[in-house]
Scaffold this motif. Sequence first.
Motif, PDB file in Angstrom:
ATOM      1  N   SER A  62      -4.426  10.647  16.874  1.00 18.42           N
ATOM      2  CA  SER A  62      -4.306  10.216  15.481  1.00 18.42           C
ATOM      3  C   SER A  62      -2.873   9.859  15.114  1.00 18.42           C
ATOM      4  N   ARG A 196      -6.408  19.067   2.024  1.00 21.65           N
ATOM      5  CA  ARG A 196      -7.640  18.287   2.167  1.00 21.65           C
ATOM      6  C   ARG A 196      -8.765  19.108   1.562  1.00 21.65           C
ATOM      7  N   GLU A 236     -10.845   5.268  -3.307  1.00 24.06           N
ATOM      8  CA  GLU A 236     -10.783   4.210  -2.317  1.00 24.06           C
ATOM      9  C   GLU A 236     -11.224   4.794  -0.983  1.00 24.06           C
ATOM     10  N   ALA A 238      -9.946   4.643   2.024  1.00 23.13           N
ATOM     11  CA  ALA A 238      -8.859   5.292   2.759  1.00 23.13           C
ATOM     12  C   ALA A 238      -8.523   6.649   2.145  1.00 23.13           C
ATOM     13  N   GLY A 239      -8.506   6.713   0.834  1.00 19.99           N
ATOM     14  CA  GLY A 239      -8.221   7.980   0.164  1.00 19.99           C
ATOM     15  C   GLY A 239      -9.300   9.009   0.416  1.00 19.99           C
ATOM     16  N   GLY A 241     -11.239   9.103   3.121  1.00 18.53           N
ATOM     17  CA  GLY A 241     -11.100   9.534   4.503  1.00 18.53           C
ATOM     18  C   GLY A 241      -9.985  10.541   4.683  1.00 18.53           C
ATOM     19  N   ALA A 242      -8.919  10.398   3.894  1.00 21.54           N
ATOM     20  CA  ALA A 242      -7.781  11.307   4.000  1.00 21.54           C
ATOM     21  C   ALA A 242      -8.088  12.687   3.453  1.00 21.54           C
ATOM     22  N   GLN A 243      -9.195  12.834   2.718  1.00 14.73           N
ATOM     23  CA  GLN A 243      -9.577  14.124   2.156  1.00 14.73           C
ATOM     24  C   GLN A 243     -10.425  14.962   3.125  1.00 14.73           C
ATOM     25  N   MET A 272     -14.617   4.008   9.874  1.00 14.53           N
ATOM     26  CA  MET A 272     -13.608   3.639   8.882  1.00 14.53           C
ATOM     27  C   MET A 272     -13.336   2.140   8.913  1.00 14.53           C
ATOM     28  N   ALA A 277     -11.359   0.515   5.992  1.00 15.27           N
ATOM     29  CA  ALA A 277     -10.085   1.248   6.078  1.00 15.27           C
ATOM     30  C   ALA A 277      -9.783   1.577   7.530  1.00 15.27           C
ATOM     31  N   ASP A 279      -7.172   1.693   9.315  1.00 14.19           N
ATOM     32  CA  ASP A 279      -5.935   2.364   9.692  1.00 14.19           C
ATOM     33  C   ASP A 279      -5.872   3.806   9.207  1.00 14.19           C
ATOM     34  N   THR A 280      -7.019   4.375   8.838  1.00 13.23           N
ATOM     35  CA  THR A 280      -7.056   5.764   8.373  1.00 13.23           C
ATOM     36  C   THR A 280      -7.412   6.674   9.540  1.00 13.23           C
TER      37      THR A 280
END
Length: 588
Positions: A62, A196, A236, A238-239, A241-243, A272, A277, A279-280
């Motif tokens: 990652s 997260r 969004e 990407a947001g 996925g970041a969670q 993704m 998204a 690039d997540t």
Amino acid sequence: MSPGRTDWVEAATRTLRGADPQTLTVRTPDGVRIAPLYTEADFPTDGDPMGFPGLAHFARHSRPQGSTAGWEIRQAHRCDADTSATNRAILDDLAHGVDGLLLYDPPSDPEGLAALLDGVHPEMVGLHLRPGADWEDTVAAARSLWRGRPGVGGTLGIDPLGRLARTGTLRTDPDAALATAAEVAREVQADLPGFRTVTVDSTVFADAGATDALEIALALAGGVAHLRAMVAAGFEVAGAGAQIEFTASVGPDQFAGVAKLRALRRTWGRVMEASGAPDTPMALHAVTSWSMLTRRDPWVNMLRTTLACFSAAGGGAQAVTVTPFDAAVRQPSELGRRIARNTESILALETHLPRVIDPGGGSWYLDDLTEQMSQRAWALFGEIEAAGGLTAALLGSLASTLVSDRRARQSDDYDHRRRLITGVTAFADPSEELLEGPPADPRPGSDPDPDPIVEIDPLLPHRWAQPFEELRDRADALARHGTPPTVDLIDPAGEVASGPSRDAAAEFFAVAGISPGDGESPIVCICPGAGEEPTPATVAELSAAAVVFVAAQPDPGLTAAGAAGFIHPEASLTEVLGRALDIWEARS
């Protein structure tokens, strides 16, 4: 000129006495093909199909710096018992190299959570919660304690579908629970930016018998369910996925473990990308497998967890939890916790594993294994999505059917010794004494929700050694009553047997705690030597005074003469040994 593939094939054919070297090919429980030799021809690397660390699809890592960034040594604690004792254990871990805490069933009130972490500097350690049914109160307590504190981070561990799978209960409709989790994620972003919110814990499926590819598929389905809920709540992609942090199981096969984590990242990268998204990256936490642990000869668990930890680190996990070696026997002891954290510390600090960006980079074998596992997992993921996603798969029969089918197939492999468990089905010691200590608790997070409105059959954890340990338990009970089970190992002439056949039979019976006898056992096993064959007449004569087993391939003539069973490489351990113990129990 260096030797080539043709030279190897010729040499291997000679060694195999003319057999094709491809007969050495094996298949994993997922059907993944593992060849005896790999070259560039097996996985052409032109164009770098596995990509680069830190770049989509993130198969190799990652982060661009890969394994050189190290990993979080995340120690697990169950928090529903004595808070002060748990606090002392936490402080001991932190003083000896742990930098992440995995807290199962933490207190759901600010005062209780503060007492649990008394003396802990939250800015210096990852805080990872796995709340129970009252998860909303636990999240509120975390917000109350850590709101606005810079440097505090971790995971809040909201995982309603994982909880439904593990406990079989939910207090709300699953879709409503996902929506609530998404709303909470949106609300806490400002208060707890270092956390997260969501955990997708697929170890519940692995613990119940899922293969690597199936666990990946179910993890993807869980991740997609949360993605949809969070996007509906205004995130969004990407947001959203970041969670999410994923938690996956790793077992004692180091190459399969590395490939599994690569395949999980790679397939989630495809999700993704399809969601807009690409690039997540995935946040990935690995836990050494519960199902591989044994109660008998638990010291071997140290080797199993070491291999699993190595594969987790080599596979690019950002955090690793090593299950204590004695967790299947008793509540993990101080020794168990110490060995668990030291396993990680030694791998991190003394093996130089983190000095390489991608330890598996350039391996045609690992790349091919990753590719095959990705394809099988993606196909299963498509099947689950076509059936309505993970929620529908859990509420219906699809998830349980997929898991139980693979559990049955793997159990059959262990029962027929196509796969061995050291200390249990191989090299078992009938005279072994069990470890002492408080009995092992059920798996963390398995307590059902109070007053549920949704109930299903939970996916119960299963250790592969369990059926054979139950045989040993029966033998121990007989020994406590003064009749330790034995078997007389004789040759076809009725004399005490010797040689390979005798040794193989002794090892077979040792799985159930049955030791070689002294001529007085109600069970005999005929162990033919080289060139010897037992006759129906011999079996019939012996059967008049004892129950007769034969260390040979099944023979209808010997069965007709009275043979109760046959000891051979693929004989069913539970069937044959269960029958032998039945005889002893009837006698006692």
